[in-house]
Write an enzyme that holds these catalytic residues in place. Structure first.
Site, mmCIF file in Angstrom:
data_model
loop_
_atom_site.group_PDB
_atom_site.id
_atom_site.type_symbol
_atom_site.label_atom_id
_atom_site.label_comp_id
_atom_site.label_asym_id
_atom_site.label_seq_id
_atom_site.Cartn_x
_atom_site.Cartn_y
_atom_site.Cartn_z
ATOM 1 N N ASP A 153 0.838 -1.201 0.000
ATOM 2 C CA ASP A 153 0.000 0.000 0.000
ATOM 3 C C ASP A 153 0.875 1.255 0.000
ATOM 4 O O ASP A 153 2.040 1.217 0.414
ATOM 5 C CB ASP A 153 -0.904 -0.017 1.239
ATOM 6 C CG ASP A 153 -2.110 0.897 1.086
ATOM 7 O OD1 ASP A 153 -2.381 1.357 -0.042
ATOM 8 O OD2 ASP A 153 -2.785 1.154 2.093
ATOM 9 N N GLU A 194 2.918 4.854 -4.211
ATOM 10 C CA GLU A 194 3.113 5.835 -5.300
ATOM 11 C C GLU A 194 4.544 6.401 -5.353
ATOM 12 O O GLU A 194 4.998 6.651 -6.479
ATOM 13 C CB GLU A 194 2.103 6.985 -5.164
ATOM 14 C CG GLU A 194 0.673 6.595 -5.383
ATOM 15 C CD GLU A 194 0.064 5.834 -4.197
ATOM 16 O OE1 GLU A 194 -0.867 5.059 -4.427
ATOM 17 O OE2 GLU A 194 0.553 6.006 -3.070
ATOM 18 N N ASP A 229 -8.659 4.276 -3.452
ATOM 19 C CA ASP A 229 -9.667 4.540 -2.421
ATOM 20 C C ASP A 229 -10.928 5.164 -3.015
ATOM 21 O O ASP A 229 -11.267 6.326 -2.767
ATOM 22 C CB ASP A 229 -9.077 5.447 -1.344
ATOM 23 C CG ASP A 229 -7.927 4.782 -0.601
ATOM 24 O OD1 ASP A 229 -7.855 3.540 -0.622
ATOM 25 O OD2 ASP A 229 -7.110 5.506 -0.006
#
Length: 795
Positions: free
Chosen positions: A404, A407, A473
């Site tokens: 997670d 990026e 999300d």
């Protein structure tokens, strides 16, 4: 005053435009050289264009300051030796060279480069490469549809947008998102070509935002290089693109099952209770995912611990073993951030595994979870350190990995990565490098296993490291659901075919059972079946209302029935790069109307899916491709191809159709894929008078061993049916490779839309009994003990 301003802008635009034209006209052609059988170097007054034919459908173009300049290595593309041989044709003002398919035409005066496919122009440079920055532009057709750029929610046609190439999370997005976790430097066009700008640094992709028929790619630094791929069909384009960037390895069969997940399970007791609830309700389950509470009691201050919190998970080894004994895998979330408050902070500093600042110290900064540093996945020492943590957790019993915030979610510009790489140079490839770390270590240390790697961010080519991307999300709303098919369809056309969504939606506390059920029904026909959400409202069907639970259970059971079909889709993706979810324009590539449609799509070759994306929707407009007639999966009603139709929606399912002439395998319902066998499967054949003959194949292996196909440890079941005036003949071939032991001994057949009761049915020359009801012919317990089985149906 406003009038003067407008005139001034107009004058500036004219001046700018004139400058561009002068610059382009000042580029002079000088000479060309054929470097080898497939490579041509063209010298201009600005620099050198190198054209390298990778195969008949793929061309790599590089711009070099000097003819002998080294070409930077690629993070995405691996070029194998080409067997292409070209023969440049030179005239007074033109230079042309091509394969049977793709070609280049260089005009000497005024200098211009055009790209062709089978003699027809695809696109041309407007001003070519810039000499003082990483920039290249192209002239595109006025009506051309442009797509790509990674994961975005903008509509299928993304022309008119300037897309930032910078991976960034977008919390709570709905129907529109211009920037998300996967910003890929890829454009694909309705003219059936794909451009991949082979440079991972941050930049932008302008798909004619100025409405002057111009496509522009810009990057902050790095290689001036792109690959152009063109073909007659999208299947060939995708196969050639992934020949360059890598194909996704076949995942383990359990990854196609149902997941239990939320943000998050706070304790071992809560996790075990949730799994027990699935068993009690007899809802199939293959994996449970632990969010960040597995390593800390609090959201804040614990990231980077990467050890089970003993207060709340006192015996994780026993928990995970109990799950495994029930056929349920445990997947753990991990993040690349190391908080200064983490239990591992001192260890990570001493091990020298963190990204540095200009002073050579671990660079720290604040973000949502606390004061942090970032693990440097480009550093060989850090890779080994991070992998040893994964290996230790695997030894405890973990089966899969969730990466997670990759990026990375917060990535300040002043950070310096291994090799003095700047943040903007590696930002977009951080997630891919992280997946690569896990994937390659599995290959080295656990070569027989297929890793599960769920990641939120990456770069082109990430599929070759087994990455399973998800769409971030998304808001728990109808708007959030509406954007999901588009995102998955676009990403599948860019090589990442396992893009999927948090089923039910992630962000917010909306309790809407209709939305929840419709999202989970859509999930049956998207790559990974993983309900996940913030814990304010339950993501798991076992904790929803009775009605929602029962409808969700029905959808999940269908997902398990479709395992033989879905596993074959995964096999096709691993060998030919065919997406699991396919846009309608793949079916009719010359029908421009279909390039804008995402609300109906193909699931593999033979299912047409039209999810319910609006509340209380009673009618759904569906396009039925002209290539076949289509049958309602539930009622068997026939729809003529080549038309739009309004169909009545049903509470229990979403509109689902099967191609005429298809074979659809349905397995028995099991509570876990561990109990699945490629046996006693019912194959439904959808008879259509317009399909005189059809054939299908279905792949199977043990569902877990890496490289089963390459090692001849698999089986295939091949069906071929032909219809004649008085008889229909079905040939079934059972192909069992030398290193595989099959469990298959019998199947069941159903012939849908069979117009009349047969006179007789024979299997391998022996007459057998059959049942016939409501235009369906039932043949039960057909033996597949022999290599070939012949079924003859006399009309």
């Amino acid at each position: 005053m406003r009038f003067i301003y407008i005139r001034l802008v107009f004058v500036l635009v004219l001046v700018s435009s004139s400058f561009i034209k002068v610059k382009a006209q000042n580029v002079e052609y000088k000479a060309f050289e054929q470097k080898n059988a497939q490579t041509v170097l063209v010298e201009t007054s600005d620099g050198f264009y190198q054209f390298e034919f990778l195969n008949s459908a793929s061309l790599q173009v590089s711009f070099l300051a000097e003819a002998s300049a080294n070409i930077e290595s690629s993070h995405a593309v691996e070029v194998s030796k080409s067997n292409i041989s070209i023969d440049p044709k030179v005239t007074a003002n033109n230079l042309e060279f091509s394969t049977y398919g793709i070609g280049v035409k260089v005009q000497k005066q005024p200098f211009e480069i055009r790209y062709l496919y089978k003699g027809e122009e695809l696109l041309k440079h407007k001003n070519g490469f810039s000499t003082d920055e990483v920039k290249v532009d192209f002239k595109v057709d006025e009506n051309e549809i442009l797509m790509g750029g990674g994961a975005r929610a903008l509509g299928m046609n993304r022309r008119g947008h300037k897309l930032p190439l910078y991976n960034r999370a977008h919390y709570g997005y709905e129907t529109r998102s211009e920037q998300m976790n996967f910003s890929l430097p890829i454009v694909f066009s309705s003219k059936k070509y794909l451009l991949h700008f082979d440079n991972p640094t941050t930049g932008s992709l302008d798909l004619d935002s100025q409405f002057n028929n111009t496509l522009v790619y810009e990057a902050s630094s790095g290689a001036k290089r792109f690959q152009l791929i063109a073909a007659d069909d999208w299947e060939t384009i995708l196969e050639n693109y992934t020949d360059l960037t890598g194909k996704q390895a076949l995942p383990a069969r359990w990854t196609l099952g149902n997941f239990a997940s939320r943000f998050g399970y706070h304790s071992q007791e809560e996790t075990e209770m949730t799994v027990a609830k699935f068993k009690e309700e007899q809802i199939p389950l293959d994996a449970v995912i632990l969010d960040l509470y597995w390593f800390g009691n609090e959201v804040m201050g614990t990231m980077g611990n990467l050890k089970f919190e003993k207060d709340s998970f006192p015996n994780p080894e026993r928990m995970m073993k109990r799950f495994k004994d029930k056929g349920i895998k445990t997947v753990l979330i991990t993040e690349p951030f190391m908080l200064t408050s983490s239990n591992r902070w001192d260890e990570s500093v001493q091990a020298d595994v963190l990204v540095k600042d200009s002073t050579g110290n671990a660079a720290t900064y604040d973000f949502f979870f606390g004061n942090t540093a970032l693990i440097d996945v480009f550093n060989p020492i850090a890779k080994n350190w991070f992998w040893n943590i994964y290996k230790g957790l695997k030894k405890q019993g973990a089966t899969g990995w969730w990466g997670d915030l990759g990026e990375p979610e917060v990535h300040p510009e002043h950070l310096l990565h291994y090799g003095n790489q700047k943040a903007y140079e590696v930002h977009n490839i951080y997630g891919t490098e992280w997946a690569k770390l896990i994937f390659e270590n599995y290959q080295n240390e656990f070569p027989k296993e297929r890793p599960f790697i769920l990641m939120r961010a990456g770069y082109s080519g990430a599929q070759k490291y087994g990455m399973m991307p998800w769409s971030g999300d998304v808001n728990r709303s109808w708007g959030g659901l509406q954007s999901q098919p588009e995102i998955s369809l676009q990403m599948g056309m860019q090589g990442l075919a396992y893009m999927h969504s948090d089923l039910g939606g992630f962000a917010g506390d909306l309790l809407d059972d209709e939305l929840y059920v419709r999202w989970l029904q859509y999930g049956v026909f998207q790559p990974i079946y993983r309900p996940h959400a913030q814990e304010d409202v339950a993501a798991e069907p076992v904790f929803r209302s009775k009605d929602a639970k029962n409808l969700a259970k029905k959808a999940i059971e269908l997902r398990y029935q479709l395992l033989p079909y879905n596993y074959h889709l995964a096999f096709q993706n691993s060998t030919k790069a065919l997406p699991l979810m396919r846009p309608l324009f793949m079916e009719e590539p010359n029908n421009f109307l279909l390039y804008g449609i995402s609300k109906t799509y193909l699931w593999g070759n033979d299912f047409l899916i039209s999810p319910i994306l609006e509340a209380k929707q009673t009618l759904k407009k569906v396009y039925f491709p002209s290539t076949n007639n289509w049958f309602d999966f539930y009622t068997h009603e026939k729809y003529e191809g080549g038309q739009f139709a309004y169909v009545q929606t049903q509470k229990e399912s979403i509109p689902t159709y099967v191609r005429g002439g298809a074979f659809i395998p349905l397995a028995e319902i099991h509570q876990t894929t561990e109990d699945y066998q490629f046996n006693n499967i019912t194959f439904k054949y959808y008879f259509d008078e317009k399909v005189e003959a059809s054939q299908r194949s279905f792949y199977n292996d043990d569902g877990k061993t890496a490289k089963s196909f390459e090692d001849d440890a698999y089986e295939m079941l091949h069906f071929k049916i032909e219809h004649f005036n008085e008889i229909s003949e079905l040939q079934i071939e059972h192909q069992v490779e030398k290193n595989y032991t099959t469990d298959l001994d019998e199947i069941h057949l159903e012939f849908i839309n069979w117009k009349k009761r047969p006179i007789s049915v024979q299997v391998n020359g022996k007459t057998i009994s059959f049942e016939y009801e409501n235009h369906t012919l039932f043949l039960k317990k057909i033996s597949i003990s022999e290599e070939k089985t012949q079924v003859l149906i006399r009309h």
